[in-house]
Design a protein around this motif. Structure first.
Motif, short mmCIF file in Angstrom:
data_model
loop_
_atom_site.label_atom_id
_atom_site.label_comp_id
_atom_site.label_asym_id
_atom_site.label_seq_id
_atom_site.Cartn_x
_atom_site.Cartn_y
_atom_site.Cartn_z
N ILE A 1 0.84 -1.20 0.00
CA ILE A 1 0.00 0.00 0.00
C ILE A 1 0.87 1.25 0.00
CG2 ILE A 1 -1.87 1.22 1.17
CD1 ILE A 1 -1.51 -2.01 2.61
N THR A 2 0.43 2.24 -0.76
CA THR A 2 1.08 3.55 -0.75
C THR A 2 0.06 4.59 -0.31
OG1 THR A 2 2.57 2.92 -2.53
CG2 THR A 2 2.26 5.28 -2.14
N ILE A 3 0.43 5.35 0.70
CA ILE A 3 -0.44 6.42 1.20
C ILE A 3 -0.04 7.75 0.56
CG2 ILE A 3 -0.97 7.82 3.25
CD1 ILE A 3 -0.62 5.27 4.93
N LEU A 4 -1.03 8.52 0.13
CA LEU A 4 -0.78 9.91 -0.29
C LEU A 4 -1.49 10.82 0.71
CD1 LEU A 4 -1.56 10.07 -4.15
CD2 LEU A 4 0.63 9.57 -3.02
N ASP A 5 -0.76 11.79 1.24
CA ASP A 5 -1.43 12.78 2.11
C ASP A 5 -0.51 13.97 2.37
OD1 ASP A 5 -3.36 13.98 3.80
OD2 ASP A 5 -4.04 12.01 4.44
N LEU A 6 -1.01 14.92 3.15
CA LEU A 6 -0.23 16.10 3.52
C LEU A 6 0.94 15.69 4.42
CD1 LEU A 6 -3.18 18.51 4.42
CD2 LEU A 6 -1.70 18.67 2.41
N PRO A 7 2.01 16.50 4.45
CA PRO A 7 3.19 16.14 5.25
C PRO A 7 2.87 15.82 6.72
CG PRO A 7 3.65 18.06 3.88
CD PRO A 7 2.19 17.75 3.71
N GLY A 8 2.03 16.63 7.35
CA GLY A 8 1.70 16.41 8.77
C GLY A 8 1.14 15.02 9.00
N GLN A 9 0.18 14.64 8.16
CA GLN A 9 -0.47 13.34 8.30
C GLN A 9 0.51 12.21 7.96
OE1 GLN A 9 -1.98 16.05 8.06
NE2 GLN A 9 -4.19 15.95 7.85
N VAL A 10 1.32 12.42 6.92
CA VAL A 10 2.27 11.38 6.50
C VAL A 10 3.27 11.08 7.62
CG1 VAL A 10 4.27 11.01 4.98
CG2 VAL A 10 2.05 11.63 4.00
N ASN A 11 3.70 12.13 8.31
CA ASN A 11 4.64 11.93 9.43
C ASN A 11 4.05 11.03 10.50
OD1 ASN A 11 6.76 13.35 8.42
ND2 ASN A 11 6.13 15.30 9.35
N VAL A 12 2.80 11.30 10.86
CA VAL A 12 2.13 10.47 11.87
C VAL A 12 1.95 9.05 11.34
CG1 VAL A 12 0.05 10.20 13.28
CG2 VAL A 12 0.92 12.49 12.78
N ALA A 13 1.55 8.94 10.06
CA ALA A 13 1.32 7.63 9.46
C ALA A 13 2.61 6.79 9.51
CB ALA A 13 0.85 7.79 8.02
N ARG A 14 3.73 7.41 9.15
CA ARG A 14 5.00 6.68 9.12
C ARG A 14 5.35 6.11 10.49
NH1 ARG A 14 7.80 10.94 5.30
NH2 ARG A 14 7.32 9.98 3.28
N LYS A 15 5.11 6.91 11.52
CA LYS A 15 5.38 6.43 12.89
C LYS A 15 4.50 5.22 13.21
CE LYS A 15 6.88 10.84 14.70
NZ LYS A 15 6.29 12.10 15.13
N ASN A 16 3.20 5.36 12.88
CA ASN A 16 2.27 4.26 13.17
C ASN A 16 2.64 2.99 12.40
OD1 ASN A 16 0.78 5.92 14.84
ND2 ASN A 16 -0.66 6.53 13.23
N ILE A 17 3.06 3.18 11.15
CA ILE A 17 3.41 2.04 10.29
C ILE A 17 4.65 1.32 10.85
CG2 ILE A 17 4.30 1.43 7.99
CD1 ILE A 17 2.54 3.92 7.02
N ALA A 18 5.63 2.13 11.27
CA ALA A 18 6.86 1.55 11.83
C ALA A 18 6.54 0.76 13.10
CB ALA A 18 7.86 2.67 12.14
N LYS A 19 5.68 1.36 13.93
CA LYS A 19 5.31 0.73 15.19
C LYS A 19 4.61 -0.61 14.95
CE LYS A 19 3.15 2.44 19.42
NZ LYS A 19 2.21 3.46 19.91
N ALA A 20 3.83 -0.66 13.87
CA ALA A 20 3.10 -1.90 13.56
C ALA A 20 3.96 -2.88 12.75
CB ALA A 20 1.83 -1.56 12.79
N GLY A 21 5.17 -2.45 12.38
CA GLY A 21 6.07 -3.35 11.65
C GLY A 21 5.69 -3.56 10.19
N PHE A 22 5.05 -2.56 9.59
CA PHE A 22 4.60 -2.71 8.20
C PHE A 22 5.44 -1.89 7.21
CE2 PHE A 22 0.20 -3.81 9.96
CZ PHE A 22 0.30 -5.15 9.61
N GLU A 23 6.64 -1.45 7.63
CA GLU A 23 7.42 -0.57 6.74
C GLU A 23 7.72 -1.21 5.40
OE1 GLU A 23 9.04 -1.15 10.02
OE2 GLU A 23 10.18 0.70 10.40
N ASP A 24 7.84 -2.54 5.39
CA ASP A 24 8.19 -3.21 4.13
C ASP A 24 7.04 -3.20 3.12
OD1 ASP A 24 6.79 -4.75 5.96
OD2 ASP A 24 7.50 -6.65 5.08
N ARG A 25 5.80 -3.00 3.62
CA ARG A 25 4.68 -3.09 2.68
C ARG A 25 3.83 -1.82 2.58
NH1 ARG A 25 0.85 -7.12 3.53
NH2 ARG A 25 1.36 -7.44 5.72
#
Lengths: 353, 353
Positions: free
Chosen positions: A204-228
């Motif tokens: 999955i690729t997320i498109l959004d504003l920088p503020g939201q993307v920053n939060v999303a990246r943290k959540n994704i890393a925490k959930a261990g989904f960075e590879d996908r």
């Protein structure tokens, strides 16, 4: 548009309804005080009680409990029998129903002060109420800095109306085993992570504003989904920036209500241009004309005015026909239309013509 | 107290009512904007119209007219037929009914900001919302200095609910040819001047705060009644100051709702002490339990919260039993009780036991 409503009330009822509107903010505050001061809770736990008993138990004045409970009679939150007050079903909704409480707190904490500027917002085409919360052009820029209770109330409201739909849409989205999603306006990544959890191979690729993307990246890393799951910062309102290509599914969930019809047209065009002929474009949205319950339509009509006065000044909860017209004008055909996902959502699947 | 209300609604209706409460301030502002921006007026004059036609005629955006009219559908102010909007009876009330407009402006201009402090007012026993209008202990001290629209809206509201009752009470009051009235809380002299006009021999004395007495004296002079109406400045809350004696009738019209039950007890005692055995004590008041229409009860319950949050923090629109108890405890007997003076008033005649 289908016909809506009628003028079948008699004059007595019309007058009552008019007075309910005329005193609405006062009675809203009464309901909230009955909830916040523990009066409804006391009645729920004790079945029935006199003003005096409640005042004494809650350490409030008899006068204060009395005027609130009398307002509660007209609000039909309580009723009076043998000099004791009892909770009604409506009172129970105000006390305990999660959705009602989320709506009420959203109205108070995000909208009460702001909504005093509705008329000006309509005239100026700008969210003139937003200044009550902060100095931003749209609420989206300021989400992470919303003051006091307004931040929690905003996010509670936003998440409540999308989270519960995801489990229901997964089997539909994954029916044809898509390999990749473009999650347009993916916000903090909630949907993308549910997809990644649902199918161990999907990317999955997320498109959004920088503020939201920053939060999303943290959540994704925490959930261990960075590879996908990856996330791309983008100004979605810039029509000159194309969407990345080659995804099996383009996904917009509770997203287009943040944009004007003209902006939506631009978003749909870019979705169209990025898609192969086999790709699908899914829209998950709440349309006010496709609701099973009048309460849902009511909530959506009120929420539109939040967009007018607080969010951005130009978007709303749409009529399905508003969006179906844009879909058609973009060159899509509606392949499937699932009404009633969760309590109030519609899922539209589009294909290129 | 008689029983009031019930819990007979089904859950669907209770949920709808709960959402109406939860979004009430937003929808109030929508109704007001539909009125103020001329949209309801346009529908009234043209019978029916599309969003586009209205937007063009009123020089408003299509978006703005659309979100307001859609909210108007849920508010049942308008309905939609063949893609055109039409006004309902409720819409007509919001547009043209004098009482509804007076109530709505009173809610907006006097109460909207203030009512945000209702909960605190209940807890502190003070009108914590009053600071939104000015720096006074009670609204009565600041009446002549109320800011902006709030002054007009306050006086419109106050006068609307008393003026129309006077013609109806005159024949009752003058049946036994009283020679003198003590008009307690006579305010700007409206009632006294109507009495003086009704009976060419009657003499009236007004008791009120200095600010009100000053205005009353000017009005009395202008009307040429100085020879028969006099006015005395008095702090009515000071229990040690007796009322002047020897009047045939003591009159309190829409006055006791400005006082707590304890204060009313003090006022009634002083009335009692000033009266001869033949004198009569009349109270004209709106009691929420003696209303013919639910709309009136609703309005009174809402108005109570204005007293809580704006006026003084300790008074309200009373239940008749609240006041009948004070009457009895003071030593009076109820000689006559006239329900439904005007649309919502009750006239109580008391005699010494």
């Amino acid at each position: 548009m289908k016909d809506f409503g009628s003028d079948k009330k008699n004059v007595i009822q019309a007058n009552l309804d008019a007075q309910k509107i005329a005193f609405a903010p006062i009675m809203f505050q009464a309901a909230k005080s009955l909830r916040n001061l523990g009066i409804l809770e006391y009645l729920f736990r004790n079945n029935k009680a006199t003003v005096k008993t409640i005042a004494s138990a809650l350490n409030l004045s008899i006068y204060g409990v009395k005027v609130l409970l009398e307002a509660g009679l007209s609000l039909e939150l309580v009723y009076l029998k043998n000099n004791e007050f009892l909770l009604t079903k409506t009172g129970y909704f105000i006390l305990r129903d999660k959705m009602t409480n989320i709506n009420m707190d959203f109205t108070q904490d995000v909208n009460y002060m702001a909504m005093n500027h509705l008329e000006k917002s309509i005239v100026n085409g700008k969210p003139e109420g937003l200044k009550e919360l902060g100095d931003w052009d749209t609420v989206y820029v300021g989400l992470s800095e919303l003051p006091g209770k307004s931040k929690k109330s905003w996010f509670d409201f936003d998440h409540y109306y999308s989270d519960y739909t995801f489990p229901e849409v997964m089997p539909i989205l994954f029916k044809d085993h898509p390999k990749s999603f473009l999650d347009v306006g993916g916000n903090t990544g909630k949907f993308s992570m549910q997809c990644a959890a649902y199918d161990p191979n999907v990317k999955i690729t997320i498109l959004d504003l920088p503020g939201q993307v920053n939060v999303a990246r943290k959540n994704i890393a925490k959930a261990g989904f960075e590879d996908r799951i990856s996330a791309i910062e983008i100004n979605l309102l810039d029509k000159t920036i194309p969407f990345p290509k080659g995804f099996d599914i383009i996904w917009m969930s509770q997203f287009i209500d943040c944009f004007s019809l003209e902006e939506i047209s631009g978003l749909f065009k870019r979705a169209y241009e990025s898609m192969n002929v086999d790709a699908s474009f899914y829209i998950l949205e709440t349309f006010w004309d496709l609701q099973k319950f009048q309460a849902s339509t009511y909530s959506l009509h009120a929420t539109s005015l939040y967009f007018t006065t607080v969010a951005n000044g130009n978007s709303q909860m749409y009529h399905s026909q508003d969006i179906l017209s844009v879909i058609e004008n973009t060159g899509f055909v509606v392949d499937e239309l699932h009404e009633m996902i969760g309590m109030s959502h519609t899922l539209i699947k589009c294909k290129k013509k």
